[in-house]
Design a protein around this motif. Structure first.
Motif, PDB file in Angstrom:
ATOM      1  N   GLU A   3       7.263  44.632   8.611  1.00 16.43           N
ATOM      2  CA  GLU A   3       7.609  45.571   7.538  1.00 16.43           C
ATOM      3  C   GLU A   3       6.690  45.447   6.325  1.00 16.43           C
ATOM      4  O   GLU A   3       6.641  46.326   5.487  1.00 16.43           O
ATOM      5  CB  GLU A   3       9.067  45.413   7.112  1.00 16.43           C
ATOM      6  CG  GLU A   3       9.431  44.070   6.531  1.00 16.43           C
ATOM      7  CD  GLU A   3       9.816  43.013   7.561  1.00 16.43           C
ATOM      8  OE1 GLU A   3      10.055  41.880   7.139  1.00 16.43           O
ATOM      9  OE2 GLU A   3       9.882  43.315   8.757  1.00 16.43           O
ATOM     10  N   ASP A   4       5.920  44.356   6.195  1.00 17.59           N
ATOM     11  CA  ASP A   4       4.978  44.175   5.098  1.00 17.59           C
ATOM     12  C   ASP A   4       3.712  45.003   5.278  1.00 17.59           C
ATOM     13  O   ASP A   4       3.061  45.348   4.312  1.00 17.59           O
ATOM     14  CB  ASP A   4       4.584  42.707   4.949  1.00 17.59           C
ATOM     15  CG  ASP A   4       5.742  41.855   4.456  1.00 17.59           C
ATOM     16  OD1 ASP A   4       6.686  42.428   3.880  1.00 17.59           O
ATOM     17  OD2 ASP A   4       5.691  40.626   4.632  1.00 17.59           O
ATOM     18  N   LYS A   5       3.348  45.336   6.500  1.00 17.46           N
ATOM     19  CA  LYS A   5       2.093  46.040   6.758  1.00 17.46           C
ATOM     20  C   LYS A   5       2.013  47.411   6.100  1.00 17.46           C
ATOM     21  O   LYS A   5       1.014  47.712   5.472  1.00 17.46           O
ATOM     22  CB  LYS A   5       1.836  46.144   8.255  1.00 17.46           C
ATOM     23  CG  LYS A   5       1.326  44.850   8.838  1.00 17.46           C
ATOM     24  CD  LYS A   5       0.807  45.041  10.215  1.00 17.46           C
ATOM     25  CE  LYS A   5       0.221  43.727  10.687  1.00 17.46           C
ATOM     26  NZ  LYS A   5      -0.472  43.893  11.940  1.00 17.46           N
ATOM     27  N   PRO A   6       3.025  48.258   6.178  1.00 15.85           N
ATOM     28  CA  PRO A   6       2.910  49.560   5.509  1.00 15.85           C
ATOM     29  C   PRO A   6       2.730  49.410   3.991  1.00 15.85           C
ATOM     30  O   PRO A   6       1.974  50.158   3.384  1.00 15.85           O
ATOM     31  CB  PRO A   6       4.218  50.276   5.849  1.00 15.85           C
ATOM     32  CG  PRO A   6       4.690  49.616   7.096  1.00 15.85           C
ATOM     33  CD  PRO A   6       4.223  48.190   7.006  1.00 15.85           C
ATOM     34  N   ASP A   7       3.404  48.441   3.380  1.00 13.14           N
ATOM     35  CA  ASP A   7       3.248  48.222   1.948  1.00 13.14           C
ATOM     36  C   ASP A   7       1.820  47.788   1.617  1.00 13.14           C
ATOM     37  O   ASP A   7       1.246  48.238   0.630  1.00 13.14           O
ATOM     38  CB  ASP A   7       4.241  47.167   1.453  1.00 13.14           C
ATOM     39  CG  ASP A   7       5.677  47.663   1.494  1.00 13.14           C
ATOM     40  OD1 ASP A   7       5.870  48.895   1.436  1.00 13.14           O
ATOM     41  OD2 ASP A   7       6.579  46.821   1.581  1.00 13.14           O
ATOM     42  N   MET A   8       1.251  46.910   2.432  1.00 14.33           N
ATOM     43  CA  MET A   8      -0.116  46.457   2.211  1.00 14.33           C
ATOM     44  C   MET A   8      -1.091  47.612   2.401  1.00 14.33           C
ATOM     45  O   MET A   8      -2.033  47.766   1.633  1.00 14.33           O
ATOM     46  CB  MET A   8      -0.457  45.315   3.170  1.00 14.33           C
ATOM     47  CG  MET A   8      -1.829  44.731   2.937  1.00 14.33           C
ATOM     48  SD  MET A   8      -2.083  44.095   1.275  1.00 14.33           S
ATOM     49  CE  MET A   8      -1.262  42.535   1.403  1.00 14.33           C
ATOM     50  N   THR A   9      -0.866  48.444   3.384  1.00 13.25           N
ATOM     51  CA  THR A   9      -1.729  49.598   3.622  1.00 13.25           C
ATOM     52  C   THR A   9      -1.670  50.548   2.432  1.00 13.25           C
ATOM     53  O   THR A   9      -2.705  51.040   1.965  1.00 13.25           O
ATOM     54  CB  THR A   9      -1.305  50.335   4.906  1.00 13.25           C
ATOM     55  OG1 THR A   9      -1.384  49.410   5.999  1.00 13.25           O
ATOM     56  CG2 THR A   9      -2.205  51.513   5.192  1.00 13.25           C
ATOM     57  N   ALA A  10      -0.491  50.787   1.914  1.00 15.90           N
ATOM     58  CA  ALA A  10      -0.342  51.666   0.750  1.00 15.90           C
ATOM     59  C   ALA A  10      -1.037  51.064  -0.473  1.00 15.90           C
ATOM     60  O   ALA A  10      -1.679  51.786  -1.243  1.00 15.90           O
ATOM     61  CB  ALA A  10       1.135  51.901   0.457  1.00 15.90           C
ATOM     62  N   LEU A  11      -0.910  49.769  -0.633  1.00 15.51           N
ATOM     63  CA  LEU A  11      -1.556  49.100  -1.763  1.00 15.51           C
ATOM     64  C   LEU A  11      -3.078  49.217  -1.662  1.00 15.51           C
ATOM     65  O   LEU A  11      -3.754  49.562  -2.639  1.00 15.51           O
ATOM     66  CB  LEU A  11      -1.139  47.631  -1.814  1.00 15.51           C
ATOM     67  CG  LEU A  11      -1.830  46.780  -2.876  1.00 15.51           C
ATOM     68  CD1 LEU A  11      -1.469  47.259  -4.275  1.00 15.51           C
ATOM     69  CD2 LEU A  11      -1.477  45.320  -2.710  1.00 15.51           C
TER      70      LEU A  11
END
Length: 72
Positions: A3-11
């Motif tokens: 679940e951390d990957k989409p947040d990192m991609t958005a960042l």
């Protein structure tokens, strides 16, 4: 962790899309500082030490005074 990957991609996308900062004033100031050290070493005949004094003027200007002396 998945679940951390989409947040990192958005960042990372936000960072890539952000406007680039203009650092030309910084680079100019650093070049002038290096030139001041070179001039002081030439004038004083060797390595130098520097003292600084700073102050904020009423008109909003930030003033830095440099005093060069021969290194001991």
């Amino acid at each position: 962790m998945a679940e951390d990957k989409p947040d990192m991609t958005a960042l990372l996308k936000a960072v890539a899309d952000s406007p680039k900062r203009d650092n030309s004033a910084y680079h100019k100031a650093i070049a002038e500082a290096r030139q001041a050290f070179e001039n002081a070493e030439a004038a004083l005949g060797g390595p130098v030490e520097v003292r600084t004094k700073t102050k904020m003027k009423r008109n909003g200007k930030y003033v830095v005074k440099w005093v060069f002396e021969r290194a001991k």
